[in-house]
Design a protein around this motif. Structure first.
Motif, PDB file in Angstrom:
ATOM      1  N   ILE A 137       0.848  -1.193   0.000  1.00 22.75           N
ATOM      2  CA  ILE A 137       0.000   0.000   0.000  1.00 22.75           C
ATOM      3  C   ILE A 137       0.886   1.246   0.000  1.00 22.75           C
ATOM      4  N   ARG A 138       0.426   2.252  -0.722  1.00 19.44           N
ATOM      5  CA  ARG A 138       1.144   3.520  -0.802  1.00 19.44           C
ATOM      6  C   ARG A 138       0.275   4.599  -0.164  1.00 19.44           C
ATOM      7  N   GLY A 139       0.899   5.432   0.706  1.00 19.95           N
ATOM      8  CA  GLY A 139       0.162   6.507   1.342  1.00 19.95           C
ATOM      9  C   GLY A 139       1.030   7.262   2.328  1.00 19.95           C
ATOM     10  N   SER A 140       0.419   8.253   2.976  1.00 17.61           N
ATOM     11  CA  SER A 140       1.151   9.048   3.963  1.00 17.61           C
ATOM     12  C   SER A 140       1.166   8.314   5.300  1.00 17.61           C
ATOM     13  N   TYR A 141       1.978   8.838   6.202  1.00 17.71           N
ATOM     14  CA  TYR A 141       2.071   8.250   7.539  1.00 17.71           C
ATOM     15  C   TYR A 141       0.704   8.265   8.224  1.00 17.71           C
ATOM     16  N   GLU A 142      -0.015   9.389   8.136  1.00 22.49           N
ATOM     17  CA  GLU A 142      -1.325   9.524   8.774  1.00 22.49           C
ATOM     18  C   GLU A 142      -2.336   8.542   8.184  1.00 22.49           C
ATOM     19  N   GLN A 143      -2.288   8.360   6.868  1.00 18.26           N
ATOM     20  CA  GLN A 143      -3.216   7.421   6.225  1.00 18.26           C
ATOM     21  C   GLN A 143      -2.952   5.982   6.683  1.00 18.26           C
ATOM     22  N   ILE A 144      -1.677   5.621   6.730  1.00 18.04           N
ATOM     23  CA  ILE A 144      -1.311   4.266   7.168  1.00 18.04           C
ATOM     24  C   ILE A 144      -1.730   4.064   8.627  1.00 18.04           C
ATOM     25  N   ALA A 169       9.366   5.270  -4.562  1.00 19.48           N
ATOM     26  CA  ALA A 169      10.486   5.608  -5.453  1.00 19.48           C
ATOM     27  C   ALA A 169      10.671   7.121  -5.574  1.00 19.48           C
ATOM     28  N   ASP A 170       9.584   7.867  -5.515  1.00 22.38           N
ATOM     29  CA  ASP A 170       9.694   9.336  -5.642  1.00 22.38           C
ATOM     30  C   ASP A 170       9.800  10.038  -4.292  1.00 22.38           C
ATOM     31  N   ASN A 171       9.926   9.296  -3.209  1.00 26.83           N
ATOM     32  CA  ASN A 171      10.094   9.825  -1.843  1.00 26.83           C
ATOM     33  C   ASN A 171       8.943  10.717  -1.378  1.00 26.83           C
ATOM     34  N   THR A 172       7.770  10.590  -1.969  1.00 22.51           N
ATOM     35  CA  THR A 172       6.636  11.419  -1.549  1.00 22.51           C
ATOM     36  C   THR A 172       5.676  10.675  -0.619  1.00 22.51           C
ATOM     37  N   HIS A 173       5.717   9.370  -0.649  1.00 18.90           N
ATOM     38  CA  HIS A 173       4.808   8.560   0.162  1.00 18.90           C
ATOM     39  C   HIS A 173       5.568   7.413   0.814  1.00 18.90           C
ATOM     40  N   LEU A 174       4.891   6.816   1.761  1.00 21.23           N
ATOM     41  CA  LEU A 174       5.412   5.587   2.342  1.00 21.23           C
ATOM     42  C   LEU A 174       4.910   4.413   1.501  1.00 21.23           C
ATOM     43  N   LEU A 175       5.722   3.416   1.373  1.00 26.58           N
ATOM     44  CA  LEU A 175       5.342   2.176   0.704  1.00 26.58           C
ATOM     45  C   LEU A 175       5.343   1.086   1.778  1.00 26.58           C
TER      46      LEU A 175
END
Length: 193
Positions: A137-144, A169-175
């Protein structure tokens, strides 16, 4: 026969009748009474023993009823029914949750594993099943974090079997790679309901 001889004869007859009566009536009756007393004592002992067993049995029934109540309470945390049907319910719940939180799903897989070898009701498919939702899953810390909190607060039991967090890969979200587990109880009785 003289009066004296008559009296002695009467005494002898009375003694003979007394001895005969004692030998054939009194002594056997006393033996029977002793046997009856022993039977009564044995019956009283068995009765007391049975009373204790019944009191113990009542205690076991009460404990069994308590355990059944606890089982019903804890079984409420798990899904019930055919694992294939429950699979759809779990998938729908998690996918809706992911969409609501606006998370991106990179990949997902779903597995069903039989946990128990015991056959309830002699049916080989009956038992406990573990349902595994494996996803990236890809998303922000708050979403996770919101996803994890929603799973933790759900009425059914969900646990995280594995959680690996990395950067996209683009360092904008957590994977995040995670395995979400839940359980399903399947029994032949439920098919008949």
């Amino acid at each position: 026969m003289t009066d004296r001889e008559k009296k002695l004869l009467i005494i002898a007859i009375i003694l003979l009748i007394g001895l005969f009566g004692t030998k054939y009536f009194v002594l056997p009756t006393m033996g029977k009474l002793a046997s009856i007393r022993e039977d009564i004592q044995r019956a009283e002992y068995e009765l007391e023993k049975t009373k204790l067993q019944l009191m113990s049995l009542d205690r076991y029934y009460n404990r069994l009823a308590e355990i059944k109540r606890e089982n019903r309470f804890y079984e409420g945390f798990f899904y019930h029914g055919d694992p294939a049907a429950v699979r759809l319910e779990v998938l729908e719940f998690i996918d809706d949750l992911v969409r609501t939180l606006e998370l991106g799903i990179e990949s997902k897989e779903f597995f069903i594993e039989k946990q128990s070898r015991d056959n309830w009701n002699d049916q080989p498919e009956d038992g406990l099943y573990r349902l595994l939702y494996q996803a990236q899953i890809r998303g922000s810390y708050e979403q996770i974090l919101s996803l994890l909190e929603a799973l933790d607060g759900h009425e059914k039991y969900y646990s995280i079997g594995q959680l690996d967090i990395g950067k996209s890969a683009d360092n904008t979200h957590l994977l995040v790679s995670l395995i979400i587990e839940t359980y399903c109880i399947y029994a032949e009785e439920e098919k008949q309901l």
